[in-house]
Design a protein around this motif. Structure first.
Motif, mmCIF file in Angstrom:
data_model
loop_
_atom_site.group_PDB
_atom_site.id
_atom_site.type_symbol
_atom_site.label_atom_id
_atom_site.label_comp_id
_atom_site.label_asym_id
_atom_site.label_seq_id
_atom_site.Cartn_x
_atom_site.Cartn_y
_atom_site.Cartn_z
ATOM 1 N N ILE A 200 81.846 74.432 116.010
ATOM 2 C CA ILE A 200 81.455 73.479 114.972
ATOM 3 C C ILE A 200 80.142 73.912 114.330
ATOM 4 N N SER A 201 79.192 74.303 115.170
ATOM 5 C CA SER A 201 77.891 74.759 114.657
ATOM 6 C C SER A 201 78.052 75.973 113.758
ATOM 7 N N TYR A 202 78.927 76.881 114.160
ATOM 8 C CA TYR A 202 79.163 78.105 113.390
ATOM 9 C C TYR A 202 79.588 77.790 111.955
ATOM 10 N N LEU A 203 80.502 76.854 111.805
ATOM 11 C CA LEU A 203 80.973 76.503 110.466
ATOM 12 C C LEU A 203 79.947 75.661 109.713
ATOM 13 N N LEU A 204 79.268 74.762 110.413
ATOM 14 C CA LEU A 204 78.237 73.949 109.757
ATOM 15 C C LEU A 204 77.086 74.816 109.240
ATOM 16 N N LEU A 205 76.812 75.898 109.953
ATOM 17 C CA LEU A 205 75.744 76.823 109.552
ATOM 18 C C LEU A 205 76.255 77.897 108.588
ATOM 19 N N LYS A 206 77.436 77.659 108.032
ATOM 20 C CA LYS A 206 78.034 78.576 107.046
ATOM 21 C C LYS A 206 78.205 79.985 107.613
ATOM 22 N N LYS A 207 78.777 80.008 108.822
ATOM 23 C CA LYS A 207 79.117 81.256 109.506
ATOM 24 C C LYS A 207 77.893 82.137 109.767
ATOM 25 N N ASN A 208 76.872 81.512 110.294
ATOM 26 C CA ASN A 208 75.658 82.230 110.691
ATOM 27 C C ASN A 208 75.584 82.227 112.214
ATOM 28 N N LEU A 209 75.735 83.401 112.820
ATOM 29 C CA LEU A 209 75.778 83.493 114.283
ATOM 30 C C LEU A 209 74.408 83.523 114.939
ATOM 31 N N TRP A 210 73.365 83.904 114.209
ATOM 32 C CA TRP A 210 72.061 84.136 114.839
ATOM 33 C C TRP A 210 71.533 82.936 115.622
ATOM 34 N N PRO A 211 71.559 81.701 115.098
ATOM 35 C CA PRO A 211 71.055 80.564 115.882
ATOM 36 C C PRO A 211 71.891 80.321 117.142
ATOM 37 N N ILE A 212 73.193 80.557 117.051
ATOM 38 C CA ILE A 212 74.067 80.329 118.203
ATOM 39 C C ILE A 212 73.827 81.391 119.264
ATOM 40 N N ILE A 213 73.663 82.629 118.836
ATOM 41 C CA ILE A 213 73.342 83.717 119.776
ATOM 42 C C ILE A 213 72.034 83.417 120.500
ATOM 43 N N LEU A 214 71.054 82.943 119.755
ATOM 44 C CA LEU A 214 69.752 82.626 120.352
ATOM 45 C C LEU A 214 69.877 81.537 121.411
ATOM 46 N N VAL A 215 70.567 80.451 121.085
ATOM 47 C CA VAL A 215 70.732 79.347 122.043
ATOM 48 C C VAL A 215 71.525 79.809 123.261
ATOM 49 N N HIS A 216 72.607 80.529 123.024
ATOM 50 C CA HIS A 216 73.438 81.022 124.134
ATOM 51 C C HIS A 216 72.612 81.891 125.081
ATOM 52 N N GLY A 217 71.847 82.812 124.515
ATOM 53 C CA GLY A 217 71.035 83.699 125.331
ATOM 54 C C GLY A 217 69.953 82.971 126.097
ATOM 55 N N VAL A 218 69.279 82.027 125.443
ATOM 56 C CA VAL A 218 68.197 81.282 126.091
ATOM 57 C C VAL A 218 68.744 80.409 127.221
ATOM 58 N N VAL A 219 69.848 79.717 126.970
ATOM 59 C CA VAL A 219 70.445 78.850 127.997
ATOM 60 C C VAL A 219 70.826 79.661 129.236
ATOM 61 N N ASP A 220 71.495 80.788 129.022
ATOM 62 C CA ASP A 220 71.892 81.619 130.162
ATOM 63 C C ASP A 220 70.676 82.226 130.867
ATOM 64 N N SER A 221 69.649 82.574 130.091
ATOM 65 C CA SER A 221 68.428 83.141 130.683
ATOM 66 C C SER A 221 67.728 82.115 131.563
ATOM 67 N N VAL A 222 67.671 80.876 131.109
ATOM 68 C CA VAL A 222 67.062 79.804 131.900
ATOM 69 C C VAL A 222 67.844 79.598 133.198
ATOM 70 N N ALA A 223 69.175 79.605 133.093
ATOM 71 C CA ALA A 223 70.020 79.412 134.274
ATOM 72 C C ALA A 223 69.808 80.534 135.287
ATOM 73 N N PHE A 224 69.725 81.774 134.823
ATOM 74 C CA PHE A 224 69.534 82.905 135.728
ATOM 75 C C PHE A 224 68.119 82.937 136.297
ATOM 76 N N THR A 225 67.152 82.488 135.511
ATOM 77 C CA THR A 225 65.783 82.418 136.023
ATOM 78 C C THR A 225 65.685 81.389 137.140
#
Length: 232
Positions: A200-225
Motif C-alpha cells: 500500500i505504501s509503495y503505491l501511495l508513494l507513487k512507486k518509490n521504494l527508498w522509504p520502504i527499503i529504509l524502514v525495512h532495513g532499520v526494523v530488521d537491524s533493530v531486531a538483530f541488534t
C-alpha cells in the motif's frame, strides 16, 4: 493494453515466482540458513538480465534516482508514514492474537532461534547478518515483492480498484509464505500483513521504494541488534 500482452506479463510473473520459490525449496535441502538470501539474489540477477534485454530498468520499479536535495530529504518523512503503516500491521496481528488467544500467532517459532541464534554475543555473525538483511531483505525483498511484483501485476490487470487490491494482496501472500520454512504460521501472517502494508505504501508513494527499503532495513537491524545484545 492488449489481452495478449497482459497474458504474457502474467506468464512472466508466474515464471519468476516459481523460479524464486522453487530455487529456494531446492536450496533449503543444501543450506537452510542461507537459502532465502541466496535464491532471492539469484532471482534478482536473472530478472535484471531479463529486464535489460527488454530495455527496462529498476528505476521504473521504484529505485528512482533521487536528484537534488529535496527528494533526498523527503525520504525521511515518507519513511515515517511507512513505519506507521508497519506498526499498524504488526500491532493488528498481535492484538488479535492476544484478544482471541490464537496460540499459533502468539508463539515465536523455534526455527527463528535455530537460524539466527548464532548472532547472540557474536559480533562477526551479527555484522554478517546485518549485511545480509540490508542487501537481501531491505533491498532484495522490496525490489522483488513490491517493486517488481506489484508493478507488473498492476500492468497485467485492468485499471480498477479491485485489480489494485489484487496487485497488492498477491505479492503480500507470496511474501508471507516465503517466511514459513523457519517462522511458521505466525511468520506467514505477520510478514504477510507487513507485505500488505508495504505494498500500500509503495503505491501511495507513487512507486518509490527508498522509504520502504529504509524502514525495512532499520526494523530488521533493530531486531538483530536486540538479538545480539540478548534483549527479549
Amino acid at each position: 493494453m492488449a489481452l495478449s500482452s497482459r497474458n504474457f506479463i502474467l506468464l512472466e510473473i508466474l515464471f519468476f515466482v516459481i523460479f524464486a520459490l522453487g530455487s529456494k525449496a531446492l536450496a533449503l535441502q543444501w543450506t537452510p540458513k542461507y537459502a532465502g538470501p541466496i535464491t532471492l539474489l539469484l532471482t534478482l540477477l536473472v530478472l535484471t538480465l531479463y529486464m535489460r534485454l527488454q530495455g527496462r530498468k529498476w528505476a521504473e520499479y521504484g529505485l528512482k534516482p533521487l536528484v537534488g536535495v529535496k527528494p533526498k530529504l523527503m525520504v525521511l518523512p515518507q519513511a515515517l508514514l511507512v513505519a506507521i503503516g508497519f506498526v499498524i500491521a504488526v500491532g493488528t496481528v498481535l492484538v488479535l492474537a492476544n484478544v482471541f488467544e490464537i496460540s499459533a500467532l502468539q508463539k515465536v517459532s523455534g526455527g527463528v532461534e535455530a537460524r539466527f541464534g548464532e548472532v547472540r554475543d557474536n559480533l562477526p555473525k551479527f555484522l554478517m547478518w546485518l549485511g545480509i538483511i540490508w542487501v537481501s531483505a531491505a533491498f532484495g525483498e522490496e525490489m522483488f515483492f513490491r517493486g517488481y511484483l506489484v508493478t507488473r501485476l498492476k500492468e497485467a490487470l485492468p485499471n480498477n480498484f479491485l485489480s489494485t487490491v489484487v496487485a497488492i494482496l498477491i505479492p503480500a501472500l507470496i511474501f508471507g509464505y516465503g517466511h514459513y520454512d523457519y517462522q511458521g504460521i505466525r511468520g506467514v501472517v505477520l510478514t504477510g500483513m507487513i507485505g500488505l502494508s508495504f505494498g500500500i505504501s509503495y503505491l501511495l508513494l507513487k512507486k518509490n521504494l527508498w522509504p520502504i527499503i529504509l524502514v525495512h532495513g532499520v526494523v530488521d537491524s533493530v531486531a538483530f541488534t536486540a538479538l545480539y545484545l540478548g534483549v527479549d
